[in-house]
Design a protein around this motif. Structure first.
Motif, mmCIF file in Angstrom:
data_model
loop_
_atom_site.group_PDB
_atom_site.id
_atom_site.type_symbol
_atom_site.label_atom_id
_atom_site.label_comp_id
_atom_site.label_asym_id
_atom_site.label_seq_id
_atom_site.Cartn_x
_atom_site.Cartn_y
_atom_site.Cartn_z
ATOM 1 N N UNK A 247 0.817 -1.216 0.000
ATOM 2 C CA UNK A 247 0.000 0.000 0.000
ATOM 3 C C UNK A 247 0.854 1.271 0.000
ATOM 4 N N UNK A 248 2.121 1.143 0.424
ATOM 5 C CA UNK A 248 3.007 2.312 0.436
ATOM 6 C C UNK A 248 3.387 2.761 -0.980
ATOM 7 N N UNK A 249 3.244 1.877 -1.950
ATOM 8 C CA UNK A 249 3.586 2.204 -3.336
ATOM 9 C C UNK A 249 2.364 2.803 -4.026
ATOM 10 N N UNK A 250 2.023 4.013 -3.624
ATOM 11 C CA UNK A 250 0.760 4.630 -4.035
ATOM 12 C C UNK A 250 0.683 4.865 -5.547
ATOM 13 N N UNK A 251 1.728 5.411 -6.121
ATOM 14 C CA UNK A 251 1.685 5.712 -7.557
ATOM 15 C C UNK A 251 1.605 4.438 -8.375
ATOM 16 N N UNK A 252 2.396 3.437 -7.981
ATOM 17 C CA UNK A 252 2.342 2.160 -8.686
ATOM 18 C C UNK A 252 0.937 1.561 -8.622
ATOM 19 N N UNK A 253 0.324 1.611 -7.445
ATOM 20 C CA UNK A 253 -1.012 1.034 -7.285
ATOM 21 C C UNK A 253 -2.047 1.808 -8.111
ATOM 22 N N UNK A 254 -1.905 3.126 -8.186
ATOM 23 C CA UNK A 254 -2.832 3.920 -9.005
ATOM 24 C C UNK A 254 -2.752 3.511 -10.471
ATOM 25 N N UNK A 255 -1.543 3.336 -10.965
ATOM 26 C CA UNK A 255 -1.356 2.935 -12.365
ATOM 27 C C UNK A 255 -1.889 1.528 -12.596
ATOM 28 N N UNK A 256 -1.599 0.618 -11.676
ATOM 29 C CA UNK A 256 -2.077 -0.767 -11.811
ATOM 30 C C UNK A 256 -3.601 -0.803 -11.821
ATOM 31 N N UNK A 257 -4.215 -0.045 -10.927
ATOM 32 C CA UNK A 257 -5.681 -0.009 -10.854
ATOM 33 C C UNK A 257 -6.264 0.499 -12.181
ATOM 34 N N UNK A 258 -5.637 1.518 -12.744
ATOM 35 C CA UNK A 258 -6.125 2.075 -14.006
ATOM 36 C C UNK A 258 -5.979 1.061 -15.150
ATOM 37 N N UNK A 259 -4.819 0.403 -15.222
ATOM 38 C CA UNK A 259 -4.587 -0.541 -16.321
ATOM 39 C C UNK A 259 -5.438 -1.795 -16.190
ATOM 40 N N UNK A 260 -5.820 -2.137 -14.961
ATOM 41 C CA UNK A 260 -6.730 -3.272 -14.787
ATOM 42 C C UNK A 260 -8.084 -2.976 -15.424
ATOM 43 N N UNK A 261 -8.495 -1.705 -15.436
ATOM 44 C CA UNK A 261 -9.772 -1.303 -16.024
ATOM 45 C C UNK A 261 -9.644 -0.856 -17.470
ATOM 46 N N UNK A 262 -8.443 -0.365 -17.842
ATOM 47 C CA UNK A 262 -8.235 0.187 -19.183
ATOM 48 C C UNK A 262 -6.955 -0.409 -19.778
ATOM 49 N N UNK A 263 -6.971 -1.681 -20.134
ATOM 50 C CA UNK A 263 -5.764 -2.334 -20.657
ATOM 51 C C UNK A 263 -5.183 -1.592 -21.864
ATOM 52 N N UNK A 264 -3.875 -1.377 -21.823
ATOM 53 C CA UNK A 264 -3.179 -0.777 -22.959
ATOM 54 C C UNK A 264 -3.205 0.730 -23.020
ATOM 55 N N UNK A 265 -3.966 1.396 -22.150
ATOM 56 C CA UNK A 265 -4.035 2.862 -22.172
ATOM 57 C C UNK A 265 -2.938 3.411 -21.260
ATOM 58 N N UNK A 266 -1.714 3.419 -21.766
ATOM 59 C CA UNK A 266 -0.578 3.799 -20.936
ATOM 60 C C UNK A 266 -0.521 5.306 -20.680
ATOM 61 N N UNK A 267 -0.948 6.091 -21.635
ATOM 62 C CA UNK A 267 -1.010 7.546 -21.404
ATOM 63 C C UNK A 267 -2.025 7.847 -20.305
ATOM 64 N N UNK A 268 -3.196 7.239 -20.392
ATOM 65 C CA UNK A 268 -4.210 7.439 -19.365
ATOM 66 C C UNK A 268 -3.733 6.975 -18.001
ATOM 67 N N UNK A 269 -2.973 5.889 -17.974
ATOM 68 C CA UNK A 269 -2.450 5.390 -16.709
ATOM 69 C C UNK A 269 -1.497 6.390 -16.081
ATOM 70 N N UNK A 270 -0.633 6.982 -16.895
ATOM 71 C CA UNK A 270 0.294 7.985 -16.361
ATOM 72 C C UNK A 270 -0.447 9.245 -15.923
ATOM 73 N N UNK A 271 -1.486 9.603 -16.663
ATOM 74 C CA UNK A 271 -2.244 10.800 -16.291
ATOM 75 C C UNK A 271 -3.090 10.569 -15.050
ATOM 76 N N UNK A 272 -3.280 9.298 -14.665
ATOM 77 C CA UNK A 272 -4.109 9.003 -13.494
ATOM 78 C C UNK A 272 -3.390 9.299 -12.176
ATOM 79 N N UNK A 273 -2.066 9.376 -12.210
ATOM 80 C CA UNK A 273 -1.339 9.696 -10.975
ATOM 81 C C UNK A 273 -1.328 11.204 -10.778
ATOM 82 N N UNK A 274 -0.971 11.635 -9.593
ATOM 83 C CA UNK A 274 -1.060 13.062 -9.263
ATOM 84 C C UNK A 274 -0.119 13.886 -10.136
ATOM 85 N N UNK A 275 -0.510 15.132 -10.366
ATOM 86 C CA UNK A 275 0.339 16.036 -11.148
ATOM 87 C C UNK A 275 1.695 16.220 -10.482
ATOM 88 N N UNK A 276 1.709 16.207 -9.162
ATOM 89 C CA UNK A 276 2.960 16.347 -8.424
ATOM 90 C C UNK A 276 3.937 15.233 -8.804
#
Length: 446
Positions: A247-276
């Motif tokens: 759970x400490x790997x927050x950015x990794x988990x956000x990307x994984x969660x996105x790709x589980x729902x949107x396979x292959x959308x790597x731009x969207x996965x990167x945009x899903x993490x915080x702007x910071x």
């Protein structure tokens, strides 16, 4: 032509920190044997040092300033806890800078709220890693950059050569400054991948950027992290990986969660993490380029303190506060005068932190910048990211030399304590690596 000592550290080379300015042998040793060995106190723009002793003059205004003490937690996470406790929006909590996670740190924080001592006592009773001290009223809030710098008190233990310390201090007093590299924590010393992820994002290699972030394994990270990354690499099962990624790997988990729902959308996965975090990746690659540029100059025998024709210098508002108010291009005509200004503390050599608005230097130093960009296969226009515009960066300048202020040192047992101030944006570990000359920075506490 100046000559410099090359590092023997693989991590240093990987992050672009290729040279030492101090030629004297290093002391060796370890940092951060305990949190208390690394104390960071923010210095406000008017020279106040953050401390729980509360010796500040009371003012007036709608904002409450406090001293935030934290241990083993990053500044952003600490601010979120404070905001939640007092029922505030994040934008109602102001800070001037980010502080080291693995240290004892004191910094100023402002709240757009009335906070009493009783409320502080209640907060402190509920939190062990974060404490608040010294409420005082001020007419304005803190914002990023509104600080002078930081005051460091650092203990180095398990030293190999205590006798080397005096030679290093004497050499530093003669040279006055060392190269102002970006330090290890800008990249991560356990998993130094942020700059690699940033470069791949810039080049439009979005899947490769995500693979670097999620799948690359380093020996220093936890066993759970290594197992989770290995599982995802072997199976490609994002849904199941979400169950086992720490759970400490927050950015990794956000990307994984996105790709589980949107396979292959790597731009969207990167945009899903915080702007910071997105800006952190791009900023890390900018930092790497700066380090390599500074190292390249030193490799060619150029000074990191004084400019060559074609360089730029920053002009300071005053000698007491090195705030750059303007830039001047150096040429043969003004070269000697600019050197005088640097000696008087009125100016400093600056190098580009590359972005899409960067203007390359002229002459030989410009040729070095072009050589670096060719080697990296990067054009500065790439910093305007069309697919992820919120991570774009126009670029800036950074002082090439770091000057510690009021350096003191004393020996104890098998180690030594060193105290000094640094201007904002400068890394204590960059100065400490000149003293310790670590062969394995990660294992030695860097």
């Amino acid at each position: 032509m100046a000559s410099y000592t090359r590092t023997s550290s693989d991590l240093d080379k990987y992050l672009g920190l290729e040279f030492y300015a101090l030629a004297s042998p290093g002391t060796g040793g370890r940092l951060k044997e305990s949190l208390e060995d690394f104390l960071v106190q923010e210095v406000s723009i008017d020279g106040e040092v953050a401390s729980p002793k509360c010796s500040y003059v009371e003012g007036g205004g709608q904002y409450t300033w406090l001293v935030l003490e934290k241990r083993k937690i990053d500044t952003v996470a600490a601010v979120k806890i404070v905001a939640k406790h007092f029922g505030l929006r994040l934008k109602d909590v102001g800070i001037a800078g980010l502080k080291d996670t693995n240290a004892v740190t004191y910094q100023f924080i402002s709240l757009q709220a009335d906070v009493t001592k009783e409320m502080i006592e209640e907060f402190n009773s509920k939190h062990s890693y974060i404490k608040l001290h010294c409420p005082m009223k001020r007419p304005f809030s803190l914002r990023p950059g509104l600080l002078y710098g930081n005051y460091f008190t650092i203990k180095v233990r398990e030293v190999d050569c205590l006798n080397c310390l005096e030679d290093l201090v004497e050499e530093l007093s003669e040279k006055k400054m060392v190269p102002n590299y970006y330090g290890y924590q800008r990249f991560g010393s356990i998993r130094p991948v942020t700059h690699i992820v940033g470069k791949k994002i810039l080049k439009g290699e979005y899947k490769e950027a995500i693979d670097e972030l999620l799948l690359r394994i380093f020996p220093g990270e936890s066993e759970n992290s290594q197992k989770a990354r290995s599982f995802l690499k072997e199976t490609g099962d994002y849904q199941q990986a979400l169950e086992i990624f720490p759970k400490t790997l927050r950015s990794e988990r956000t990307i994984i969660r996105y790709l589980a729902k949107h396979p292959g959308d790597y731009v969207g996965a990167l945009r899903s993490i915080s702007s910071y975090i997105k800006k952190l990746f791009i900023g890390a690659y900018q930092a790497y380029l700066f380090n390599r540029l500074l190292s390249k100059r030193m490799e060619y025998g150029l000074s990191y303190i004084y400019p060559s024709p074609g360089d730029s210098v920053g002009i300071f508002r005053s000698t007491s506060q090195p705030v750059i108010t303007g830039l001047l291009r150096v040429n043969e005509t003004n070269l000697s005068k600019v050197r005088e200004w640097i000696d008087r503390g009125q100016a400093a050599l600056v190098l580009p932190v590359f972005g899409y608005r960067s203007q390359l230097s002229l002459g030989r130093v410009g040729d070095i910048e072009k050589e670096l960009l060719r080697e990296e296969e990067i054009d500065i226009s790439l910093f305007r990211l069309k697919s992820i515009p919120e991570a774009s960066s126009a670029g800036t300048y950074r002082m090439a030399a770091l000057k510690p202020i009021g350096l003191e040192h004393q020996v104890f047992g098998n180690g030594y304590e060193i105290k000094f101030r640094l201007y904002k944006g400068m890394y204590a570990t960059v100065l400490l690596r000149e003293f310790i000359k670590p062969s394995d920075p990660a294992k030695q506490g860097f």
